[in-house]
Design a protein around this motif. Sequence first.
Motif, PDB file in Angstrom:
ATOM      1  N   THR A  33      21.845  35.089  45.382  1.00 20.09           N
ATOM      2  CA  THR A  33      21.490  36.410  44.909  1.00 20.09           C
ATOM      3  C   THR A  33      22.544  36.982  43.980  1.00 20.09           C
ATOM      4  O   THR A  33      23.718  36.667  44.082  1.00 20.09           O
ATOM      5  N   SER A 344      12.457  44.447  49.234  1.00 16.81           N
ATOM      6  CA  SER A 344      12.600  44.562  50.690  1.00 16.81           C
ATOM      7  C   SER A 344      11.263  44.231  51.336  1.00 16.81           C
ATOM      8  O   SER A 344      10.221  44.731  50.922  1.00 16.81           O
ATOM      9  N   SER A 347      11.076  38.931  56.275  1.00 17.13           N
ATOM     10  CA  SER A 347      11.390  37.634  55.674  1.00 17.13           C
ATOM     11  C   SER A 347      10.985  36.456  56.542  1.00 17.13           C
ATOM     12  O   SER A 347      11.262  35.310  56.193  1.00 17.13           O
ATOM     13  N   ARG A 362      16.207  41.102  49.437  1.00 17.12           N
ATOM     14  CA  ARG A 362      16.511  39.942  48.609  1.00 17.12           C
ATOM     15  C   ARG A 362      16.548  40.355  47.140  1.00 17.12           C
ATOM     16  O   ARG A 362      16.088  41.434  46.775  1.00 17.12           O
ATOM     17  N   SER A 363      17.082  39.492  46.286  1.00 15.42           N
ATOM     18  CA  SER A 363      17.262  39.891  44.899  1.00 15.42           C
ATOM     19  C   SER A 363      16.850  38.789  43.950  1.00 15.42           C
ATOM     20  O   SER A 363      16.789  37.609  44.300  1.00 15.42           O
ATOM     21  N   TRP A 371      13.761  34.002  43.106  1.00 13.18           N
ATOM     22  CA  TRP A 371      14.316  34.891  44.128  1.00 13.18           C
ATOM     23  C   TRP A 371      15.369  34.146  44.932  1.00 13.18           C
ATOM     24  O   TRP A 371      15.215  32.959  45.239  1.00 13.18           O
ATOM     25  N   GLY A 375      19.847  37.029  51.464  1.00 15.38           N
ATOM     26  CA  GLY A 375      19.518  38.436  51.481  1.00 15.38           C
ATOM     27  C   GLY A 375      20.270  39.147  52.573  1.00 15.38           C
ATOM     28  O   GLY A 375      20.832  38.522  53.481  1.00 15.38           O
ATOM     29  N   ALA A 425      24.998  39.372  52.972  1.00 17.73           N
ATOM     30  CA  ALA A 425      24.143  38.302  52.460  1.00 17.73           C
ATOM     31  C   ALA A 425      24.232  37.058  53.337  1.00 17.73           C
ATOM     32  O   ALA A 425      25.316  36.604  53.693  1.00 17.73           O
TER      33      ALA A 425
END
Length: 652
Positions: A33, A344, A347, A362-363, A371, A375, A425
Amino acid sequence: MSQNQSAVRFRWGARVWAGLAAAAAVAVALVVTAVTLASGPPPGADGGPSDGGAAAGRRKAGLTAAVSAPFSAFTEGYDCYRIPALTPTKDGGLLALAEARTSGCDDIGDIDLVMKRSSDNGRTWSPMEVVRGAGDPGAYGNPTPVVDSTSGRVSLLYAYSTWAPDAAGNRVRGPRELRLAHSTDNGAHWTAEPNPQPQLKGEDWAWVSVGPGHGIQLTPTRPDRPGRLVVGADYRTEADESGAQLLYSDDGGLTWKAGARWGAPAGTPAPNEPALTQLPDGRIYVNARSTATCGTADHRVAALVDDAAAPAFPAPGFAPVGGLPAPPASASLLQVPGGPLLLSAPSRPGAEYSDRWTLAVRSSPDGGRTWSQEGGVVLRDRAGYSDMAALPGGQVGMLYETANGTPHGYIKFTAFGPPELQAAAEDLTPRHTTDATPYRNHAVVHGAPKLGNRPGGGKAMRFDGKDDFLRLIDCPDELRVGEGDFAVSAWVKYKTRGQDRDSGLLQPLVWGYGQGQGAKQFRVEADPATGGLTGTIDAGSGPVSVATRGRTDDDAWHHVVFQRQGARLGISVDGGPATTTVLAPQQRDFRPQGAFTIHLGTQPDHKAFYAGALDDVRIYGRSLSGNDAARLRDGSEVTDQERVHLTFDGIW
């Protein structure tokens, strides 16, 4: 750009992201991320039942689970609160909106729209106000606020329907429409008229909704005009086309028009509950829940559009988003100015609503094309919908659903910035153990079960009786056994513990499909009262069980076969005579009609866990002969109509 956006750009901008870029130059091979500098710690630590399948040892402390709880179940006159929406106001405050449900959490019932305000970034909240629905038994749903940064006007789009009885007397929705409310004083007061918006619903639409979550304001294209306001909506036509549509306003929210639309024919995956944000290049990125549940790991779809007012999303429209494990649930998007795109959502992978666990942020460093596997976890327990918004001062605020033993009921608030997200993370990649059949229905591993050896066999999986279990997910059709003959076979080894005997709970070895009265299911369990094994099926008319003769809890390996042959249900151990019972016609078909999961080592509500070992777990779409069972005990292969074969050779 608003003052709030400018503050966030500074906080998430040069200092944080320059450091991350330098780290990326050193470690280009890391696919992580944009808010992390390294992968998680090496394996070795334990994981729990709510860890979403993430590899043991990759768990961190997580983000702060809650700064406050604006809405709590069974308080302030309502049983349940759902569908959170969060938006900052021009005066620096926050508005939290939600559906307030008067009787349980069901979608069917008297539903009001409620709101609380905060002037201290979500630490405390004002008394609750009913924005819509007080004294009205109708359904007010999906509050979707959006703020015009020029005037400060808050526009609130929402859905409304009445209720009516069907032919059987059950309560069903009446015609559903979209309505609009405004506040010109940061949410202190709202327009009172219903203000329906018929132009936002197609003439042939059987369903329309908006949100969930807040809308966005695009970057202004002219200094003398406010930026366009945009919200997401979904619909279903009378011909069963389902899809997503953008709604927009060019006058600060006073009037609204229908914009870009994308639909999927009946029976094909369609976008639902779209979340949206504007990317740095000006395009609108939409990430939606997919209506596809079974047979796919991709439960999210996404699309890009340049112009919200265009008649349609450009080709290819909404496509599956790979590498983003999530169950069916609404998500929230936030493009951090000067930073990454955040999402968001729960997951934990799986096709059922009950898979809403492990809420994480997550980003994407590239506008949603890829992705991160990492996260920041907000909550490892059950959690549902969420909504993120940029806060004054540079943090991100989040409202989200959770409760005790269910994803819904309470709505909590938390906040975090780049340091917290970076520190929290962790790798969210699910762990698996292999299915050796051509179907490749690999089981997701939860907790930290250990691999051991079975004399004369291969590896075996050992469960600690606390939080270790496996799941077969995504409800593939080949595992809908139960219309005719079937068989479950496995090697088992366990010893009844005193605590199991005292609790009286059966320990689930294999549990297929649902749980509770009327739910179709099959299961094999260890009975601490008898020391034997019990096999049960339920076609919805009540459970039918058979039990083994003698004890199997002697901490030695035993081979069990539980199956149906014609009208007989039976269970046998080590090749001995089967215990059988005759099934009535209404007791024979336990195939699930909707999404399902098969659990090993626990039951669907996770209130009982198996302490012992399993090996060579197989499910067949037919019954096994005595010769078949003997070959399995001897280590030979029996592959005819084999639907699952878990060998437990490893965890990956």
